[in-house]
Design an enzyme around this catalytic site. Structure first.
Site, PDB file in Angstrom:
ATOM      1  N   THR A 139      -3.697  15.811  -4.437  1.00 28.78           N
ATOM      2  CA  THR A 139      -4.667  14.712  -4.543  1.00 28.78           C
ATOM      3  C   THR A 139      -4.640  14.127  -5.945  1.00 28.78           C
ATOM      4  O   THR A 139      -4.542  12.908  -6.134  1.00 28.78           O
ATOM      5  CB  THR A 139      -6.084  15.208  -4.198  1.00 28.78           C
ATOM      6  N   ASN A 197       1.180  14.975   7.551  1.00 25.80           N
ATOM      7  CA  ASN A 197       0.407  16.210   7.699  1.00 25.80           C
ATOM      8  C   ASN A 197      -0.181  16.397   9.090  1.00 25.80           C
ATOM      9  O   ASN A 197      -0.590  17.493   9.442  1.00 25.80           O
ATOM     10  CB  ASN A 197      -0.712  16.257   6.649  1.00 25.80           C
ATOM     11  N   SER A 235       1.980  20.046  -3.820  1.00 27.55           N
ATOM     12  CA  SER A 235       0.775  20.875  -3.743  1.00 27.55           C
ATOM     13  C   SER A 235       1.163  22.344  -3.618  1.00 27.55           C
ATOM     14  O   SER A 235       2.151  22.676  -2.966  1.00 27.55           O
ATOM     15  CB  SER A 235      -0.053  20.449  -2.523  1.00 27.55           C
ATOM     16  N   HIS A 273      -0.863  24.914  -2.239  1.00 27.42           N
ATOM     17  CA  HIS A 273      -1.395  25.696  -1.117  1.00 27.42           C
ATOM     18  C   HIS A 273      -0.780  25.340   0.225  1.00 27.42           C
ATOM     19  O   HIS A 273      -1.119  25.963   1.241  1.00 27.42           O
ATOM     20  CB  HIS A 273      -2.926  25.611  -1.071  1.00 27.42           C
ATOM     21  N   CYS A 312      -9.583  16.946   6.129  1.00 30.03           N
ATOM     22  CA  CYS A 312     -10.560  16.094   5.457  1.00 30.03           C
ATOM     23  C   CYS A 312     -11.383  15.307   6.462  1.00 30.03           C
ATOM     24  O   CYS A 312     -12.558  15.071   6.251  1.00 30.03           O
ATOM     25  CB  CYS A 312      -9.864  15.104   4.529  1.00 30.03           C
TER      26      CYS A 312
HETATM   27  C1  LIG Z   1      -2.794  18.665   1.634  1.00 30.22           C
HETATM   28  C2  LIG Z   1      -2.260  17.316   1.374  1.00 30.22           C
HETATM   29  C3  LIG Z   1      -2.681  16.573   0.260  1.00 30.22           C
HETATM   30  C4  LIG Z   1      -3.725  17.074  -0.697  1.00 30.22           C
HETATM   31  O1  LIG Z   1      -3.240  18.152  -1.458  1.00 30.22           O
HETATM   32  P1  LIG Z   1      -4.253  19.021  -2.338  1.00 30.22           P
HETATM   33  O2  LIG Z   1      -3.326  19.875  -3.156  1.00 30.22           O
HETATM   34  O3  LIG Z   1      -5.086  19.795  -1.378  1.00 30.22           O
HETATM   35  O4  LIG Z   1      -5.032  18.082  -3.185  1.00 30.22           O
HETATM   36  C5  LIG Z   1      -2.129  15.332   0.075  1.00 30.22           C
HETATM   37  N1  LIG Z   1      -1.214  14.843   0.923  1.00 30.22           N
HETATM   38  C6  LIG Z   1      -0.791  15.512   1.993  1.00 30.22           C
HETATM   39  C7  LIG Z   1       0.236  14.923   2.880  1.00 30.22           C
HETATM   40  C8  LIG Z   1      -1.308  16.777   2.266  1.00 30.22           C
HETATM   41  O5  LIG Z   1      -0.883  17.435   3.337  1.00 30.22           O
END
Ligand SMILES: *Cc1c(COP(=O)(O)O)cnc(C)c1O
Length: 389
Positions: A78, A160, A208, A210, A334
């Site tokens: 993010t 996602n 990211s 996680h 989200c």
């Molecule tokens: C999870 C995700 C994010 C956000 O990532 P964070 O590290 O949780 O802020 C942004 N873009 C996509 C495509 C995601 O899957």
């Protein structure tokens, strides 16, 4: 990891992933005895932390064919998306670059869409492109949008919700021909599919921790050095991370992201093959018992760990309630608190009714064949419960 009796079965690996035990082991000492500030280069403990940060940075860079100096460490994708999009726009504005158009895609993560839309208040022109029914961006649609001078094009590597993989090399070539920068949100692609910033013409890439079996709260932004991509920082402060991201680096989390990247690089192919087999097994088992199931998103250009399926009847929320031991989702984490239909599925042309019958299944590194079979059976039974009478 073996199947855990009496525990829910976790098939929501696009929302987040379990931290790999090897990642946790690398992180722990940086929470305890190795607590130095990585910016305290004057003493041994600071240098110890700094060295770990640089090891992690090199491992992240290696996974995408980048130079370690091109990796800015952040709190997650993010933040990386915000720095990339707003940072590029504000730098251009301050340096009298006349380009005002910023182009992205309807199926992007909210943090990309909102970053682009927020720039309208600063004099930019957001353009949100549609996708085809298979979830992919038509290169001709991008080309047509770039007839107006464009500053930045942002297209995600992997979606996602529906798991489709965009053709970044083809799209970046179009962006560059028009003189625009090319950013990709690779939160779902990094460590899952081969990525190479040079071969794919990527100027900015968000990452990211996680989503790749690392910790939450850490991520990275790749910023091309040759030719140099210039950004205005979002934070004022001590000027860490080449002035782009002030603040003391989170050494334990960064060490974890580095280890997650190292493991992904070593095991990506093996993981992908195993997970694809589990996905096919799950899809076949469910389809054999529920006739008329439809799968959303390109079946060709997709990551192995995602299935997005629409039931012929029955509400997805009711199906999930009937299978409380199964962790799946109706969309992105989200927006799933609201019961609104997924904007990603609507962008593919699904009606509200079809979208309400749709579930996302996310299979990961720690999913076992036994869990796949049990989960498929739970879903079949839940569908039966939710639709009978
Ligand atoms: C999870 C995700 C994010 C956000 O990532 P964070 O590290 O949780 O802020 C942004 N873009 C996509 C495509 C995601 O899957």
């Amino acid at each position: 990891m073996t199947a855990r009796p009496n525990r829910p079965i976790y098939l929501d690996n696009q929302a987040t992933t379990a931290c790999d035990p090897r990642v946790l082991a690398v992180m722990l000492p940086f929470f305890t005895e190795r607590f130095g500030n990585p910016h305290s280069a004057e003493h041994a403990m600071g240098r110890d932390a700094e060295q770990e940060v640089e090891t992690a940075r090199a491992r992240i860079a290696a996974l995408i064919g980048a130079d370690p100096r091109e990796i800015i460490l952040t709190s997650g994708a993010t933040e990386s998306n915000n720095i990339a999009i707003k940072g590029a726009a504000r730098f251009a504005l301050r340096h009298d670059n006349p380009r005002r158009r910023i182009v992205t895609v309807a199926t992007e993560h909210k943090c990309v869409l909102e970053s682009v839309n927020d720039l309208a208040a600063e004099g930019f022109e957001p353009v949100i492109l549609p996708v085809r029914t298979d979830g992919l961006l038509d290169p001709a649609v991008l080309e047509a949008a770039l007839t107006v001078p464009t500053l930045l094009v942002s297209v995600m590597a992997v979606n996602n919700e529906i798991g489709v993989v965009q053709d970044l090399a083809a799209l970046s070539a179009i962006a560059h021909t028009a003189g625009a920068l090319f950013h990709t949100d690779a939160a779902q692609g990094f460590g899952k599919i081969p990525l190479d910033v040079a071969a794919q013409g990527i100027d900015l890439m968000s990452i990211s921790g996680h989503k790749i079996y690392g910790p939450k709260g850490v991520g990275a932004l790749y910023v091309r050095r040759r030719p140099r991509v210039r950004l205005a920082p979002l934070f004022s402060g001590g000027g860490q991370e080449r002035g782009l991201r002030s603040g003391t680096l989170a050494t334990p989390l960064i060490a974890g992201l580095g280890e997650a990247a190292r493991i992904a690089r070593a095991e990506m192919a093996e993981d992908a093959a195993r997970i694809a087999a589990l996905r096919d097994r799950f899809a076949a088992r469910v389809a054999a018992s529920v006739s008329g199931i439809a799968f959303n998103g390109s079946l060709r250009a997709r990551i192995p760990g995602n299935l997005n399926l629409t039931f012929p009847e029955g509400d997805a929320q009711a199906i999930m309630r009937a299978a409380p031991e199964l962790c799946v989702s109706t969309g992105s984490a989200c927006s799933s608190a609201e019961v609104e239909p997924s904007y990603v599925l609507k962008a593919l042309g699904l009606s509200d009714d079809r979208a309400a019958r749709t579930l996302r299944i996310g299979i990961g590194r720690f999913t076992s064949p036994a869990e796949i079979d049990a989960a498929a059976d739970m879903l079949i039974a839940a569908h039966h419960t939710a639709t009978k009478g």
